[in-house]
Scaffold this active site. Structure first.
Site, PDB file in Angstrom:
ATOM      1  N   GLU A 157       0.811  -1.226   0.000  1.00  8.91           N
ATOM      2  CA  GLU A 157       0.000   0.000   0.000  1.00  8.91           C
ATOM      3  C   GLU A 157       0.844   1.275   0.000  1.00  8.91           C
ATOM      4  OE1 GLU A 157      -0.612  -2.654   1.801  1.00  8.91           O
ATOM      5  OE2 GLU A 157      -2.728  -3.191   1.613  1.00  8.91           O
ATOM      6  N   PHE A 197     -11.432  -8.072  13.168  1.00 14.06           N
ATOM      7  CA  PHE A 197     -10.336  -8.467  12.285  1.00 14.06           C
ATOM      8  C   PHE A 197     -10.045  -7.347  11.279  1.00 14.06           C
ATOM      9  CE2 PHE A 197      -8.883 -10.564   8.310  1.00 14.06           C
ATOM     10  CZ  PHE A 197      -7.624 -10.910   8.776  1.00 14.06           C
ATOM     11  N   GLN A 198      -8.791  -7.010  11.155  1.00 15.13           N
ATOM     12  CA  GLN A 198      -8.315  -5.928  10.286  1.00 15.13           C
ATOM     13  C   GLN A 198      -8.989  -4.596  10.606  1.00 15.13           C
ATOM     14  OE1 GLN A 198      -8.254  -7.287   6.147  1.00 15.13           O
ATOM     15  NE2 GLN A 198      -6.198  -8.070   6.517  1.00 15.13           N
ATOM     16  N   LYS A 221     -17.721  -1.133   5.680  1.00 12.47           N
ATOM     17  CA  LYS A 221     -18.210  -2.037   4.650  1.00 12.47           C
ATOM     18  C   LYS A 221     -19.737  -1.976   4.507  1.00 12.47           C
ATOM     19  CE  LYS A 221     -17.329  -6.663   2.888  1.00 12.47           C
ATOM     20  NZ  LYS A 221     -16.705  -7.974   3.143  1.00 12.47           N
ATOM     21  N   MET A 275      24.417   8.647   2.282  1.00 16.28           N
ATOM     22  CA  MET A 275      24.313   9.868   3.082  1.00 16.28           C
ATOM     23  C   MET A 275      24.567   9.560   4.564  1.00 16.28           C
ATOM     24  SD  MET A 275      24.057  13.021   2.542  1.00 16.28           S
ATOM     25  CE  MET A 275      23.072  13.730   1.231  1.00 16.28           C
TER      26      MET A 275
END
Lengths: 586, 178
Positions: free
Chosen positions: A52, A114-115, A164, A482
């Site tokens: 993502e 969940f999630q 949802k 760096m």
């Protein structure tokens, strides 16, 4: 136009109505209804990323190279948390994004489902604004408001969190017409009195300099044209931040190069000795100012910014102008032309003589080699090879990014995509994916370091899937360059954990992923291999093995002022240059 | 050591206390946005009160007392104003006509001379007794914050048990809306 439809249908309808053509995303349980709608339509092209974070960076690359709003779709929980780095990156660099996240059904919110995660809570400080949509009645308005907030004023990322059950619910959809936010009305026209005062200051200056930033790019190509007109009309020197490169042509005689920590001597000295700084769409960031109490001690400052909170945040300015750069520059040019200020031409000529003197120091000079590729040389050859081509550059973060800013030339805005504010390693590959989606026929090159590449290299697989011939040009020095440079400067050369002992064979890696790998180890091979890279119509990993010990100069060490720069060839014993106080700084 | 990146000019300014009135849309998360802004950017909150003020318009008023140098105060106001659900930010201290009040409930336990003294002081401070038992009182007192500080201080040796304060509510004097 209002129709009955489900929440998921509304999302797609709103994206279409808002002109979204490409959506970067990753499916999951709580966005399945929206994915189902994506399946049923053809207007919006969905790009399936591999992580993502990649979706958000790709949308940033898309947004920054087109001037449009980037669109992202991810699922709840880990989908949303993985997007956080990209959102923060977009916030710091003012990139307009709309990120839609799925959420567990409303009746499960707060149950550690969940999630599930508190997406609006987590993304509150890293977005311009966010919404949790609990009722289908609010969804169409919020969808359109989100685009308005993302792109107007100082652009930025927004998140819409949609449970949802709201995606399944049916409601009435309204189009984007007459969407006006209750409170959010950014000011775009500058105050005319302030503009007149600024023009007057401009006319009286003896040692003026334009200091321009990403705000010019964000204001649109028109603003870049106006900037060019104003700078040419006045004949004054101009420098740019990392984010602003390309707003003014990089090879123009009035352009002094980038300023700041790794900026040119002429740009930094001109800032230090100027008597008037015209800051256009930049924000006096700490990479620019160096030591604040020694920053431009003789200069009066004009600051044009659309965000009032940028003004007087770090540097007190004498003439603040709140407004959109494009609008303000247009007014300034008009006032300049109508008042015809009596510029002290002799003083300006003397100022240019001084600047030419600093230029003659050739601060970007480096010692080249026949044996080993110097990263600067590699970039110069690359620049030569892409001359006249329709090319876009992205970068990762580190030495290679600074060298790219120093050695590549940008003549147009929206051609240079880099993570400036947040400094996100791993930005370049996904950003290149986004740019190539927007410009399928153009040459898109990610200037990379081997360490950064390892952070998001799974997106090469995305590039392969969508036949995006991005070129990943790795300046491979085996170090986090760096970090190594700072360890050399500040920590007695103790290279703690900055060397990668187990790098992949990038040629084989490219091959395994379905791209093309090219390795280049000798300076003499560079031109031919770069030509080969450009000629290949597939994703390429170009593994350019460079001098591992090369440092990025010039450099203003932390805690020092603009006139205390270090140069490549003069630095022998660098450990003493930064004092104890400087070591505390980042 | 200073906490900013570089020694900055504005740390040499001396800090001031300002009362800000912030009119916001009464939507979920708006208080978290305001509070998060203060903690995230390292600003001080001395007092914060929030309540819905115009129900039909879904407006709330947040009153914040904060300290900072003039440059920081200006930053705070600009940062607040930048939040999308914020309608307006009014610096009541700058307008010079701030009317600020706070309410406190103060529980005092005691017998004999201390109890009488507490009651007497309560009278002098125009505190009302809103609950009483044979060995305790709860006072309700309204006023400026320093008046309440003073009263709480006096109750300390007289059997102060605990107290609860509302934080400052503020508005401008005169006929105009702030």
């Amino acid at each position: 136009m209002s129709r009955q439809m489900t929440g998921a249908e509304m999302v797609i309808a709103a994206l279409q109505d808002q002109g979204v053509e490409v959506l970067f995303g990753y499916p999951g349980g709580s966005v399945l209804p929206i994915y189902d709608e994506i399946f049923k339509q053809e207007k919006i092209k969905h790009v399936l990323v591999r992580h993502e974070q990649g979706a958000v960076h790709a949308a940033e690359g898309y947004a920054r190279s087109t001037g449009k709003v980037g669109a992202v779709l991810v699922t709840s929980g880990p989908g949303a948390t993985n997007a956080v780095t990209g959102l923060t990156d977009a916030l710091l660099d003012s990139i307009p994004l709309v990120c839609i996240t799925g959420q567990v059904p409303t009746h499960l919110i707060g149950n550690d489902a969940f999630q599930e995660c508190d997406t609006v809570g987590i993304t509150r400080p890293c977005t311009k604004h966010n919404w949790l949509v609990k009722r289908i009645e609010d969804l169409p308005r919020i969808l359109h408001e989100a685009f308005h907030v993302a792109k107007s004023g100082r652009p930025g990322p927004v998140v819409i969190d949609i449970p949802k059950d709201v995606q399944f619910a049916t409601g009435t959809y309204h189009g984007p017409k007459n969407i006006q936010h209750k409170t959010y009305r950014p000011k775009v026209k500058g105050d005319m009195d302030a503009i007149r005062q600024a023009v007057q200051m401009l006319g009286k200056a003896h040692r003026p300099i334009f200091y321009t930033g990403g705000g010019v790019i964000n204001s649109g190509p028109h603003a870049s044209q106006l900037l060019r007109e104003l700078v040419r009309t006045t004949g004054y020197p101009i420098t740019s931040t990392l984010m602003g490169l390309g707003a003014y042509p990089g090879n123009d005689a009035q352009f002094l190069g980038m300023l700041g920590m790794h900026g040119t001597l002429e740009a930094n000295m001109a800032m230090h000795e100027s008597d008037l700084i015209i800051c256009v769409g930049a924000r006096f960031d700490d990479r620019i100012t160096g030591r604040l109490d020694a920053f431009a001690p003789h200069a009066k400052k004009i600051h044009i910014d659309i965000d009032p909170s940028s003004i007087n945040k770090i540097i007190k300015v004498d003439c603040p102008i709140v407004g959109d750069v494009g609008h303000v520059l247009e007014d300034m040019i008009r006032v300049w032309k109508s008042t015809q200020p009596d510029v002290d031409k002799k003083a300006i000529r003397k100022w240019w003589e001084k600047i030419d003197h600093w230029r003659a120091r050739k601060c970007l000079a480096y010692r080249n080699s026949d044996e080993i590729i110097k990263p600067q040389y590699a970039l110069q050859r690359l620049q030569e090879a892409v001359k006249g081509k329709d090319v876009y550059f992205t970068t990762e973060v580190g030495q290679h990014q600074m060298w790219a800013a120093q050695f590549l030339t940008f003549d147009e805005p929206n051609r240079w995509m880099t993570s400036g504010g947040l400094g996100t390693m791993g930005y370049g590959i996904p950003a290149a994916v986004g740019v190539q989606m927007a410009h399928p026929k153009s040459l898109v090159i990610d200037i990379a370091g081997e360490a950064s590449v390892m952070m998001t290299m799974q997106e090469i697989s995305t590039a392969v899937q969508y036949r995006l011939p991005i070129k990943i040009f790795i300046l491979n020095n085996h170090y986090m360059g760096m970090v190594r440079q700072w360890q050399e400067l500040l920590h007695g050369g103790r290279y703690s954990e900055s060397y990668s002992h187990a790098l992949p064979d990038f040629v084989k890696l490219a091959d395994a992923m379905g791209g093309v790998g090219i390795r280049c180890e000798k300076p003499s091979e560079l031109d031919a291999k770069i030509a080969e890279m450009i000629a290949v119509d597939r994703p390429v990993i170009f593994d350019c093995v460079v001098d591992p010990a090369e440092n990025c100069f010039p450099m203003i060490p932390s805690g020092k002022a603009h006139n205390e720069m270090l140069f490549g060839e003069t630095v022998e014993d660098i450990g003493d240059v930064i004092d104890e106080k400087g070591k505390m700084l980042v | 050591m200073n906490t900013t990146h570089y020694p900055s000019a504005h740390i040499f300014q001396s800090p001031e206390t300002h009362t800000l009135s912030v009119v916001v849309d009464n939507e979920p998360g708006v208080l978290a946005r305001v509070v998060g802004l203060f903690s995230g950017r390292g600003y001080n909150i001395e007092s914060l009160t929030v309540s819905e003020t115009e129900h039909e318009k879904h407006l709330s008023r947040i009153t914040i007392v904060t300290t900072g140098t003039p440059m920081v105060i200006e930053q705070i106001k600009n940062q607040l104003d930048r939040l999308v659900p914020v309608h307006r930010v009014v610096d009541l201290t700058v307008s010079g006509k701030v009317l600020a009040r706070e309410l406190a409930l103060i529980k005092v336990k005691g017998k004999g001379e201390a109890r009488v003294e507490a009651l007497r002081l309560g009278d002098a401070f125009r505190a009302r007794v809103v609950d009483a038992t044979t060995e305790s009182f709860v006072f309700e007192i309204t006023g400026k914050s320093d008046k309440i500080d003073e009263f709480v201080g006096l109750m300390g040796p007289l059997g102060l048990v605990e107290y609860s304060r509302t934080g400052v509510a503020a508005i401008s004097r005169g006929p105009e809306a702030s």
